[in-house]
Design an enzyme around this catalytic site. Structure first.
Site, PDB file in Angstrom:
ATOM      1  N   HIS A 121      51.374  54.332  43.010  1.00  0.00           N
ATOM      2  CA  HIS A 121      50.036  54.183  43.699  1.00  0.00           C
ATOM      3  C   HIS A 121      49.850  55.022  45.128  1.00  0.00           C
ATOM      4  CE1 HIS A 121      47.307  50.904  46.092  1.00  0.00           C
ATOM      5  NE2 HIS A 121      46.883  52.052  45.767  1.00  0.00           N
ATOM      6  N   HIS A 158      55.727  49.554  40.009  1.00  0.00           N
ATOM      7  CA  HIS A 158      54.585  49.835  40.971  1.00  0.00           C
ATOM      8  C   HIS A 158      55.192  50.516  42.248  1.00  0.00           C
ATOM      9  CE1 HIS A 158      50.484  49.718  42.160  1.00  0.00           C
ATOM     10  NE2 HIS A 158      50.998  49.332  43.683  1.00  0.00           N
ATOM     11  N   ASP A 181      45.934  44.639  42.436  1.00  0.00           N
ATOM     12  CA  ASP A 181      47.316  44.716  43.443  1.00  0.00           C
ATOM     13  C   ASP A 181      46.774  44.107  45.116  1.00  0.00           C
ATOM     14  OD1 ASP A 181      49.417  45.668  44.938  1.00  0.00           O
ATOM     15  OD2 ASP A 181      48.667  47.797  44.996  1.00  0.00           O
ATOM     16  N   GLY A 182      47.785  43.149  45.405  1.00  0.00           N
ATOM     17  CA  GLY A 182      47.762  42.656  46.601  1.00  0.00           C
ATOM     18  C   GLY A 182      47.577  41.378  46.903  1.00  0.00           C
ATOM     19  N   GLY A 183      48.575  40.518  47.166  1.00  0.00           N
ATOM     20  CA  GLY A 183      48.714  38.983  47.365  1.00  0.00           C
ATOM     21  C   GLY A 183      48.515  38.350  46.072  1.00  0.00           C
ATOM     22  N   GLY A 208      48.095  49.605  52.702  1.00  0.00           N
ATOM     23  CA  GLY A 208      48.910  49.944  53.731  1.00  0.00           C
ATOM     24  C   GLY A 208      50.216  49.008  54.171  1.00  0.00           C
ATOM     25  N   THR A 260      56.112  40.437  46.521  1.00  0.00           N
ATOM     26  CA  THR A 260      56.857  39.218  47.289  1.00  0.00           C
ATOM     27  C   THR A 260      57.006  38.235  46.170  1.00  0.00           C
ATOM     28  OG1 THR A 260      55.748  39.876  49.174  1.00  0.00           O
ATOM     29  CG2 THR A 260      57.021  38.177  49.242  1.00  0.00           C
ATOM     30  N   MET A 285      41.793  46.792  44.709  1.00  0.00           N
ATOM     31  CA  MET A 285      42.829  46.131  45.797  1.00  0.00           C
ATOM     32  C   MET A 285      42.355  44.992  46.128  1.00  0.00           C
ATOM     33  SD  MET A 285      45.370  48.263  46.380  1.00  0.00           S
ATOM     34  CE  MET A 285      45.954  47.843  47.810  1.00  0.00           C
ATOM     35  N   MET A 299      48.601  56.091  48.155  1.00  0.00           N
ATOM     36  CA  MET A 299      47.896  55.746  49.356  1.00  0.00           C
ATOM     37  C   MET A 299      48.006  56.978  50.310  1.00  0.00           C
ATOM     38  SD  MET A 299      48.568  51.679  49.579  1.00  0.00           S
ATOM     39  CE  MET A 299      50.066  51.796  48.540  1.00  0.00           C
ATOM     40  N   SER A 315      55.965  45.433  42.371  1.00  0.00           N
ATOM     41  CA  SER A 315      55.613  46.244  43.573  1.00  0.00           C
ATOM     42  C   SER A 315      57.074  46.603  44.306  1.00  0.00           C
ATOM     43  CB  SER A 315      54.640  45.940  44.546  1.00  0.00           C
ATOM     44  OG  SER A 315      54.466  46.678  45.683  1.00  0.00           O
ATOM     45  N   MET A 338      52.867  56.004  50.642  1.00  0.00           N
ATOM     46  CA  MET A 338      52.120  55.959  51.790  1.00  0.00           C
ATOM     47  C   MET A 338      52.434  57.022  52.744  1.00  0.00           C
ATOM     48  SD  MET A 338      51.908  51.954  52.578  1.00  0.00           S
ATOM     49  CE  MET A 338      52.247  50.672  51.345  1.00  0.00           C
ATOM     50  N   ASP A 355      54.597  52.366  45.629  1.00  0.00           N
ATOM     51  CA  ASP A 355      53.545  52.322  46.744  1.00  0.00           C
ATOM     52  C   ASP A 355      53.979  53.714  47.649  1.00  0.00           C
ATOM     53  OD1 ASP A 355      51.772  50.484  46.378  1.00  0.00           O
ATOM     54  OD2 ASP A 355      53.245  48.992  46.759  1.00  0.00           O
TER      55      ASP A 355
END
Length: 226
Positions: free
Chosen positions: A68, A34, A174-176, A145, A197, A140, A70, A9, A38, A36
């Site tokens: 992605h 990826h 996706d996420g953490g 966001g 990250t 997700m 959003m 990401s 937004m 993002d």
């Protein structure tokens, strides 16, 4: 079961050197990037849009941009993202009441179509008709966001439910997601792994990419053996 794909990401990258960061990830073994997007409406944050993607596409020939979206009114941006070189256009089910025409439009523009669900949306919201029309389903595991949020393990059963219904579909998380959370995602049946990250912040990102991919491969081998 579809093969393992790692999609770093870029939200976690150095935006001042975006094309160099994308090249660094591809060199490290990433197949997709990826992106993002937004809009400040569907989510409170604003990141990048088609002009930035067009620059990346030009600077990194052949890049697979996993976009992605959003955004509110996802139908409005299909042409812009296609013109910018997007490879996959993944929109949120919560942002539309009529997803099928959007999927058709995405396919008409020669992009793959993805459908995403946020943490509070049940997997049953993705009907058979929607899933069969789409190329990828995104679960997700944080609220959309912003990057750097904590992984929500309560979302993982949705991956397993979708994998049971759609054994041959690309299912993305996706996420953490990172080395500490990949096992549950892989065991539930996700094959497309987004990590920000955990990859960009690592001293040796190629090792993290390799670990994520091998964890999915092992989970798939285990599932096949059963």
């Amino acid at each position: 079961m579809p093969r393992a794909i790692i999609s770093p990401s870029v939200l976690a990258s150095d935006f001042g050197q975006l094309t160099a960061e994308c090249k660094r990830m591809i060199k490290g073994g990433a197949e997709w990037l990826h992106m993002d997007v937004m809009d400040g409406h569907f989510v409170p944050n604003i990141t990048m849009g088609a002009p930035v993607l067009a620059c990346v596409s030009k600077g990194v020939p052949g890049i697979f941009m996993d976009c992605h979206m959003m955004v509110s009114q996802p139908e409005k941006w299909v042409d812009d993202i296609a013109d910018a070189g997007g490879s996959l256009y993944c929109f949120h089910l919560e942002a539309t009441t009529d997803p099928l025409p959007i999927i058709d439009h995405i396919h008409q523009r020669n992009m793959k179509a993805g459908v995403a669900i946020s943490p509070d949306t049940p997997s049953t919201a993705i009907t058979d008709e929607i899933a069969n029309a789409a190329d990828m389903l995104l679960v997700m595991t944080v609220y959309p966001g912003r990057g750097g949020q904590k992984f929500l393990e309560r979302c993982v059963p949705k991956v397993a439910e979708l994998r049971a219904r759609f054994p041959d579909k690309d299912i993305e998380v996706d996420g953490g997601v990172g080395p500490k959370t990949i096992d549950v995602c892989a065991d539930a049946g996700s094959n497309v792994i987004v990590a920000g990250t955990a990859i960009f912040g690592a001293p040796e990102p190629e090792k993290v990419i390799s670990l994520l991919k091998s964890t999915v491969d092992k989970a798939q081998a285990k599932a096949a053996a059963k």
